[in-house]
Scaffold this motif. Structure first.
Motif, mmCIF file in Angstrom:
data_model
loop_
_atom_site.group_PDB
_atom_site.id
_atom_site.type_symbol
_atom_site.label_atom_id
_atom_site.label_comp_id
_atom_site.label_asym_id
_atom_site.label_seq_id
_atom_site.Cartn_x
_atom_site.Cartn_y
_atom_site.Cartn_z
ATOM 1 N N GLN A 190 0.836 -1.197 0.000
ATOM 2 C CA GLN A 190 0.000 0.000 0.000
ATOM 3 C C GLN A 190 0.874 1.251 0.000
ATOM 4 O O GLN A 190 1.544 1.556 0.987
ATOM 5 C CB GLN A 190 -0.932 0.010 1.212
ATOM 6 N N ASN A 191 0.875 1.955 -1.099
ATOM 7 C CA ASN A 191 1.669 3.168 -1.249
ATOM 8 C C ASN A 191 0.809 4.373 -0.867
ATOM 9 O O ASN A 191 0.133 4.957 -1.707
ATOM 10 C CB ASN A 191 2.160 3.284 -2.696
ATOM 11 N N HIS A 192 0.844 4.740 0.412
ATOM 12 C CA HIS A 192 -0.057 5.785 0.906
ATOM 13 C C HIS A 192 0.365 7.178 0.451
ATOM 14 O O HIS A 192 -0.474 8.084 0.392
ATOM 15 C CB HIS A 192 -0.145 5.718 2.428
ATOM 16 N N ARG A 193 1.629 7.386 0.146
ATOM 17 C CA ARG A 193 2.055 8.704 -0.340
ATOM 18 C C ARG A 193 1.357 9.024 -1.655
ATOM 19 O O ARG A 193 0.735 10.083 -1.812
ATOM 20 C CB ARG A 193 3.573 8.730 -0.527
ATOM 21 N N ASP A 194 1.479 8.112 -2.594
ATOM 22 C CA ASP A 194 0.869 8.353 -3.899
ATOM 23 C C ASP A 194 -0.657 8.270 -3.829
ATOM 24 O O ASP A 194 -1.362 8.973 -4.567
ATOM 25 C CB ASP A 194 1.412 7.344 -4.911
ATOM 26 N N ARG A 195 -1.191 7.433 -2.921
ATOM 27 C CA ARG A 195 -2.648 7.333 -2.776
ATOM 28 C C ARG A 195 -3.230 8.670 -2.314
ATOM 29 O O ARG A 195 -4.256 9.135 -2.830
ATOM 30 C CB ARG A 195 -3.019 6.234 -1.778
ATOM 31 N N LEU A 196 -2.578 9.299 -1.337
ATOM 32 C CA LEU A 196 -3.071 10.581 -0.838
ATOM 33 C C LEU A 196 -3.003 11.654 -1.918
ATOM 34 O O LEU A 196 -3.914 12.495 -2.035
ATOM 35 C CB LEU A 196 -2.261 11.017 0.384
ATOM 36 N N LEU A 197 -1.939 11.637 -2.702
ATOM 37 C CA LEU A 197 -1.827 12.631 -3.767
ATOM 38 C C LEU A 197 -2.921 12.443 -4.814
ATOM 39 O O LEU A 197 -3.483 13.420 -5.326
ATOM 40 C CB LEU A 197 -0.439 12.553 -4.411
ATOM 41 N N ARG A 198 -3.232 11.203 -5.134
ATOM 42 C CA ARG A 198 -4.321 10.957 -6.087
ATOM 43 C C ARG A 198 -5.671 11.376 -5.508
ATOM 44 O O ARG A 198 -6.529 11.924 -6.207
ATOM 45 C CB ARG A 198 -4.348 9.478 -6.480
ATOM 46 N N LEU A 199 -5.855 11.129 -4.201
ATOM 47 C CA LEU A 199 -7.094 11.548 -3.536
ATOM 48 C C LEU A 199 -7.245 13.062 -3.590
ATOM 49 O O LEU A 199 -8.321 13.603 -3.917
ATOM 50 C CB LEU A 199 -7.092 11.065 -2.085
ATOM 51 N N VAL A 200 -6.175 13.776 -3.299
ATOM 52 C CA VAL A 200 -6.201 15.238 -3.323
ATOM 53 C C VAL A 200 -6.442 15.742 -4.746
ATOM 54 O O VAL A 200 -7.186 16.713 -4.955
ATOM 55 C CB VAL A 200 -4.882 15.800 -2.751
ATOM 56 N N ARG A 201 -5.824 15.096 -5.723
ATOM 57 C CA ARG A 201 -6.025 15.514 -7.127
ATOM 58 C C ARG A 201 -7.503 15.412 -7.524
ATOM 59 O O ARG A 201 -8.007 16.239 -8.287
ATOM 60 C CB ARG A 201 -5.164 14.636 -8.040
ATOM 61 N N SER A 202 -8.198 14.435 -6.966
ATOM 62 C CA SER A 202 -9.624 14.263 -7.300
ATOM 63 C C SER A 202 -10.479 15.397 -6.756
ATOM 64 O O SER A 202 -11.629 15.577 -7.186
ATOM 65 C CB SER A 202 -10.132 12.924 -6.748
ATOM 66 N N LEU A 203 -9.959 16.192 -5.829
ATOM 67 C CA LEU A 203 -10.701 17.319 -5.262
ATOM 68 C C LEU A 203 -10.602 18.564 -6.136
ATOM 69 O O LEU A 203 -11.305 19.550 -5.870
ATOM 70 C CB LEU A 203 -10.173 17.652 -3.860
ATOM 71 N N SER A 204 -9.722 18.556 -7.131
ATOM 72 C CA SER A 204 -9.464 19.725 -7.990
ATOM 73 C C SER A 204 -9.135 20.964 -7.158
ATOM 74 O O SER A 204 -9.795 22.022 -7.284
ATOM 75 C CB SER A 204 -10.675 20.011 -8.901
ATOM 76 N N PRO A 205 -8.137 20.889 -6.302
ATOM 77 C CA PRO A 205 -7.804 22.028 -5.439
ATOM 78 C C PRO A 205 -7.197 23.184 -6.239
ATOM 79 O O PRO A 205 -6.607 22.986 -7.304
ATOM 80 C CB PRO A 205 -6.774 21.439 -4.474
ATOM 81 N N LYS A 206 -7.353 24.391 -5.723
ATOM 82 C CA LYS A 206 -6.733 25.563 -6.346
ATOM 83 C C LYS A 206 -5.219 25.529 -6.161
ATOM 84 O O LYS A 206 -4.482 25.983 -7.033
ATOM 85 C CB LYS A 206 -7.302 26.843 -5.719
ATOM 86 N N VAL A 207 -4.769 25.011 -5.027
ATOM 87 C CA VAL A 207 -3.336 24.964 -4.745
ATOM 88 C C VAL A 207 -3.065 23.851 -3.727
ATOM 89 O O VAL A 207 -3.906 23.566 -2.852
ATOM 90 C CB VAL A 207 -2.827 26.328 -4.206
ATOM 91 N N VAL A 208 -1.908 23.221 -3.856
ATOM 92 C CA VAL A 208 -1.433 22.231 -2.886
ATOM 93 C C VAL A 208 -0.023 22.642 -2.477
ATOM 94 O O VAL A 208 0.841 22.865 -3.343
ATOM 95 C CB VAL A 208 -1.404 20.808 -3.480
ATOM 96 N N THR A 209 0.217 22.781 -1.192
ATOM 97 C CA THR A 209 1.533 23.201 -0.719
ATOM 98 C C THR A 209 2.265 22.031 -0.065
ATOM 99 O O THR A 209 1.661 21.192 0.598
ATOM 100 C CB THR A 209 1.413 24.354 0.292
#
Length: 524
Positions: free
Chosen positions: A371-390
């Motif tokens: 389970q690669n949680h680093r990449d999983r979290l990034l994909r989850l965040v990408r699905s939110l279409s955020p204005k910015v990720v820091t």
């Protein structure tokens, strides 16, 4: 010649010619072995100059808790009085030829004590394989004694790490005894970090690193003790403060036209990062937006104990009210490895900013398990279409690096931090000792002593983070030049040895020539 016979010979001549090693004969006799009893009681990593706790054993660089245990040798071995560091010896014969024995001892003494060493010819005692083995042993110990004589603490720490990696208990034990006389929680930066790295090596041998790390995490200040050691570190060490400041600048820039802002902080801790941002948005031309912050923190963290997240929320709400900023706080007491979409409280019509500050390196990746949680979290965040990720992370490579390179990387990275702390707080300052012990020591121990899932301090260089964000579908978002210029001016107020470099849209904050923190921003 058997190993036990070699140690008897070398031990005899150490005792006669090297006073430096006399203290090893008893202290090392217990040996660093595989078994450790009652590990749970050794969990504070507190030096004698630090805070005391009657319920736990205190940490001392001159005698680590783990190394003071009653280690035991196998029952068929015993200790020779001639054996300097308690090496196990047997009663078997040394050699069949008395003349060969005297010959070997004479050349061994020459090698060990440096007597006419330039004329020492190893080939004169290679009549048998046993003699060659003794000569190699002599050269090895001579080199170690030269290291000790030089007194280079970094060199000795690395040699000890190498002995631990090679499971050379005899060498590791002798070097640890010498190192305990050289490290100190109130000394020079290299002496201070050496104390904690030595404990990491002892814990690695004893397989107790995970127990110590978990116990130390449990000793993080309770929510009622805010501000905690992390807040003190935040004030005296500008890497973290200015890393957060650059992230806030990126968020403020991305949200300058938005009326509803939702910030998702994956490791909110005490929420200190958002104090300055709330002030900045309160003074925004045209009025402040409504702000909602989702604060995520591991429920086992001390910040979440006793209503910790609720206290953080109350603190932020009080500030927002004083600034006349519409505000809402959503607490999510959950580990980052368990976060799912439903935990984030997303609402229609809000502009989303996601903050990863000193958090992603705690997530296991493909090198740890399936389970690669680093990449999983990034994909989850990408699905939110955020204005910015820091992203704010320590610029170090301690994730997939093998043990010895990881040991060196840890020593150099944290040594720079310890050196910079000296600028702000005197070495005898109890607050400084507590900060280092309660906020930095357990990170060092975990990196050195633990492997697999138990090693949770897994930093990566910015190049690796860039690859992860790119694969998840993000593109770089240059940081605000105005914010960067402001940080540079403020940084100069601390010390001229602090450095600030902007490269390819990434801000690197460092000490002298070493980058310590990397800060960057991303967008969809």
């Amino acid at each position: 010649m058997k190993a036990s016979q070699k140690h008897k010979i070398t031990g005899k001549y150490f005792d006669q010619g090297l006073d430096m090693y006399q203290s090893c004969s008893d202290d090392c006799g217990n040996g660093v072995q595989h078994s450790v009893q009652n590990l749970e009681q050794y969990c504070t990593l507190e030096s004698s100059s630090g805070m005391q706790n009657s319920s736990t054993a205190s940490f001392s660089p001159n005698g680590s808790p783990a190394s003071q245990q009653n280690y035991s040798y196998p029952s068929d071995l015993h200790h020779s009085p001639d054996n300097t560091c308690g090496s196990p010896v047997t009663g078997s014969r040394v050699t069949d030829n008395e003349h060969d024995l005297r010959h070997m001892i004479r050349h061994l003494e020459t090698a060990m004590l440096g007597i006419d060493s330039d004329n020492f010819d190893i080939h004169t005692i290679t009549a048998s394989g046993e003699a060659t083995e003794v000569s190699i042993e002599a050269g090895r110990w001579k080199y170690m004694m030269e290291m000790i004589t030089r007194g280079d603490l970094k060199e000795l720490l690395y040699a000890c790490a190498k002995a631990v990696e090679n499971k050379d208990m005899y060498t590791a034990d002798c070097l640890m005894t010498q190192l305990r006389q050289m490290v100190s929680a109130s000394g020079e930066p290299i002496q201070r970090i050496g104390a904690y790295m030595l404990e990491g090596l002892v814990a690695r041998l004893a397989s107790s690193g995970s127990s110590i790390y978990k116990a130390l995490r449990c000793k993080e200040p309770a929510s009622a003790e805010l501000p905690s050691y992390m807040h003190i570190l935040y004030e005296i060490c500008p890497y973290f403060k200015f890393g957060y400041m650059s992230a806030n600048g990126a968020i403020a820039e991305a949200m300058k036209e938005e009326s509803r802002v939702h910030i998702i902080d994956f490791r909110i801790a005490q929420g200190s990062q958002w104090l300055t941002l709330i002030h900045a948005l309160a003074n925004r031309p045209g009025g402040p937006p409504s702000i909602r912050i989702t604060g995520i923190d591991d429920p086992t963290s001390a910040y979440a104990k006793g209503g910790g997240l609720e206290i953080v929320g109350q603190r932020l709400c009080k500030l927002a009210e004083s600034c006349k900023v519409p505000f809402e706080f959503h607490a999510a007491a959950i580990s980052g490895t368990e976060v799912q979409l439903e935990n984030l409280g997303i609402q229609p019509g809000e502009a989303i900013a996601v903050n990863f500050a000193m958090m992603l390196h705690h997530m296991p990746d493909e090198s740890v398990g399936t389970q690669n949680h680093r990449d999983r979290l990034l994909r989850l965040v990408r699905s939110l279409s955020p204005k910015v990720v820091t992203l704010v992370e320590q610029e170090a490579n301690t994730n997939t690096a093998p043990f010895l390179p990881r040991f060196l990387e840890t020593m150099n990275h944290y040594l720079a931090i310890f050196e910079s702390i000296d600028v702000s707080l005197p070495r005898e300052n109890k607050e400084r000792i507590n900060v280092e012990q309660h906020r930095l020591a357990w990170e060092i121990v975990n990196i050195i002593a633990c492997e697999g899932p138990e090693r949770v301090e897994r930093h990566e260089l910015l190049g690796k983070w860039r690859s992860r964000f790119t694969m998840a579908g993000f593109t770089p978002c240059p940081l605000s030049s105005f914010v960067n210029a402001t940080i540079k001016v403020l940084l100069q107020r601390y010390c001229d040895k602090y450095t600030l470099e902007e490269r390819d849209g990434v801000l690197y904050l460092g000490w002298m020539n070493r980058a310590i923190i990397a800060s960057c921003a991303w967008r969809c």
